[in-house]
Design a protein around this motif. Structure first.
Motif, PDB file in Angstrom:
ATOM      1  N   UNK A  28       0.835  -1.198   0.000  1.00 16.64           N
ATOM      2  CA  UNK A  28       0.000   0.000   0.000  1.00 16.64           C
ATOM      3  C   UNK A  28       0.871   1.250   0.000  1.00 16.64           C
ATOM      4  N   UNK A  29       1.774   1.368   0.971  1.00 18.91           N
ATOM      5  CA  UNK A  29       2.708   2.484   1.050  1.00 18.91           C
ATOM      6  C   UNK A  29       4.115   1.920   1.219  1.00 18.91           C
ATOM      7  N   UNK A  30       5.080   2.810   1.373  1.00 16.32           N
ATOM      8  CA  UNK A  30       6.460   2.360   1.568  1.00 16.32           C
ATOM      9  C   UNK A  30       6.624   1.607   2.882  1.00 16.32           C
ATOM     10  N   UNK A  63      -8.129   0.483   1.778  1.00 13.70           N
ATOM     11  CA  UNK A  63      -6.870   1.212   1.670  1.00 13.70           C
ATOM     12  C   UNK A  63      -6.344   1.280   0.236  1.00 13.70           C
ATOM     13  N   UNK A  64      -6.295   0.155  -0.440  1.00 17.93           N
ATOM     14  CA  UNK A  64      -5.674   0.067  -1.762  1.00 17.93           C
ATOM     15  C   UNK A  64      -6.552   0.663  -2.863  1.00 17.93           C
ATOM     16  N   UNK A  65      -5.907   1.275  -3.838  1.00 17.48           N
ATOM     17  CA  UNK A  65      -6.605   1.781  -5.018  1.00 17.48           C
ATOM     18  C   UNK A  65      -7.306   0.649  -5.757  1.00 17.48           C
ATOM     19  N   UNK A  89      -3.200   8.360  -3.784  1.00 22.35           N
ATOM     20  CA  UNK A  89      -3.182   7.301  -4.799  1.00 22.35           C
ATOM     21  C   UNK A  89      -3.968   6.064  -4.378  1.00 22.35           C
ATOM     22  N   UNK A  90      -4.669   6.161  -3.257  1.00 24.83           N
ATOM     23  CA  UNK A  90      -5.446   5.031  -2.769  1.00 24.83           C
ATOM     24  C   UNK A  90      -6.933   5.237  -2.952  1.00 24.83           C
ATOM     25  N   UNK A  91      -7.653   5.370  -1.828  1.00 23.95           N
ATOM     26  CA  UNK A  91      -9.119   5.480  -1.877  1.00 23.95           C
ATOM     27  C   UNK A  91      -9.575   6.746  -2.610  1.00 23.95           C
ATOM     28  N   UNK A  92      -8.849   7.848  -2.456  1.00 25.70           N
ATOM     29  CA  UNK A  92      -9.229   9.086  -3.141  1.00 25.70           C
ATOM     30  C   UNK A  92      -9.194   8.910  -4.656  1.00 25.70           C
ATOM     31  N   UNK A  93      -8.109   8.385  -5.169  1.00 27.71           N
ATOM     32  CA  UNK A  93      -7.986   8.197  -6.618  1.00 27.71           C
ATOM     33  C   UNK A  93      -9.045   7.226  -7.134  1.00 27.71           C
ATOM     34  N   UNK A  94      -9.306   6.156  -6.377  1.00 34.99           N
ATOM     35  CA  UNK A  94     -10.327   5.194  -6.785  1.00 34.99           C
ATOM     36  C   UNK A  94     -11.696   5.862  -6.859  1.00 34.99           C
TER      37      UNK A  94
END
Length: 228
Positions: free
Chosen positions: A104-106, A158-160, A189-194
């Motif tokens: 999900x992230x670094x 969490x994930x796109x 780049x996760x829920x917002x982008x989705x």
């Protein structure tokens, strides 16, 4: 050659590898603009107040079909089943209970939130768990699912990829007046982008009805009412 074509030729030389950092930086202005446009939305101190407002003032304690994606230890679905006492409400929790299927992230890597497949116990006969990856379980579930009341969707994947898959799969079942809630909306780049990609592709319209602000203009927990 157009400017755009020139950029296409030059960019792989300057940025030879896709960068999530650059993508995050590029999406942040859109995220801020989005919150600026919804700055007058009701705000609450924590997720409990946020949930209670949605149930009491938006849903008005009507019976609901509650679908949660990303259950983990069951705190949210447990709270919602406690808030909405209507005997005909239905609560479905979707999770593999084996952690994130991809990075999900670094710092939040594949396998994070792993419960070794153990499903949390919730003492409410209205609550049902659907175990497995969303991509394996949601479509079979929807084949037999019939909405009988307003749908409330809690997206905590969490994930796109997971969030976009859920939104696009549920779209035929969603109607005006249904509620979408997000738990990590400020991750660009996760829920917002989705959400933005889904909203754009499906010509959906939403109104933000509740949020839990943090760190200035940001808010992770947000809720939307479907208007179209």
């Amino acid at each position: 050659m157009s400017i755009y074509q020139s950029i296409q030729r030059i960019s792989p030389i300057l940025w030879w590898k896709h960068s999530f950092t650059i993508e995050n930086l590029n999406l942040n202005p859109l995220l801020k603009k989005f919150f600026d446009e919804n700055k007058n939305c009701p705000s609450f101190n924590d997720r409990h107040e946020h949930f209670k407002y949605i149930n009491d003032k938006v849903i008005k304690e009507d019976p609901i079909d509650y679908l949660e994606f990303g259950v983990y230890k069951g705190d949210s679905i447990r709270e919602w089943s406690s808030l909405n006492k209507n005997p005909v409400s239905r609560f479905y929790g979707f999770d593999s209970f084996e952690g994130l299927p991809e990075d999900w992230t670094y710092t939040m890597r594949r396998g994070e939130f792993n419960l070794n497949g153990n499903i949390p116990h919730i003492d409410d006969s209205r609550v049902k768990m659907v175990k497995g990856l969303f991509q394996n379980t949601l479509r079979p579930f929807l084949k037999s699912f019939r909405r009988i009341q307003r749908i409330v969707v809690h997206l905590d994947a969490d994930l796109f990829s997971s969030t976009l898959y859920v939104l696009t799969s549920l779209d035929p079942f969603l109607e005006k007046g249904d509620v979408l809630m997000f738990d990590e909306f400020s991750a660009p780049t996760g829920e917002f982008k989705a959400f933005i990609d889904y909203k754009t592709a499906f010509y959906r319209e939403f109104k933000m009805v509740s949020k839990v602000p943090f760190n200035g203009w940001l808010a992770n927990q947000v809720a939307f009412l479907i208007e179209k």
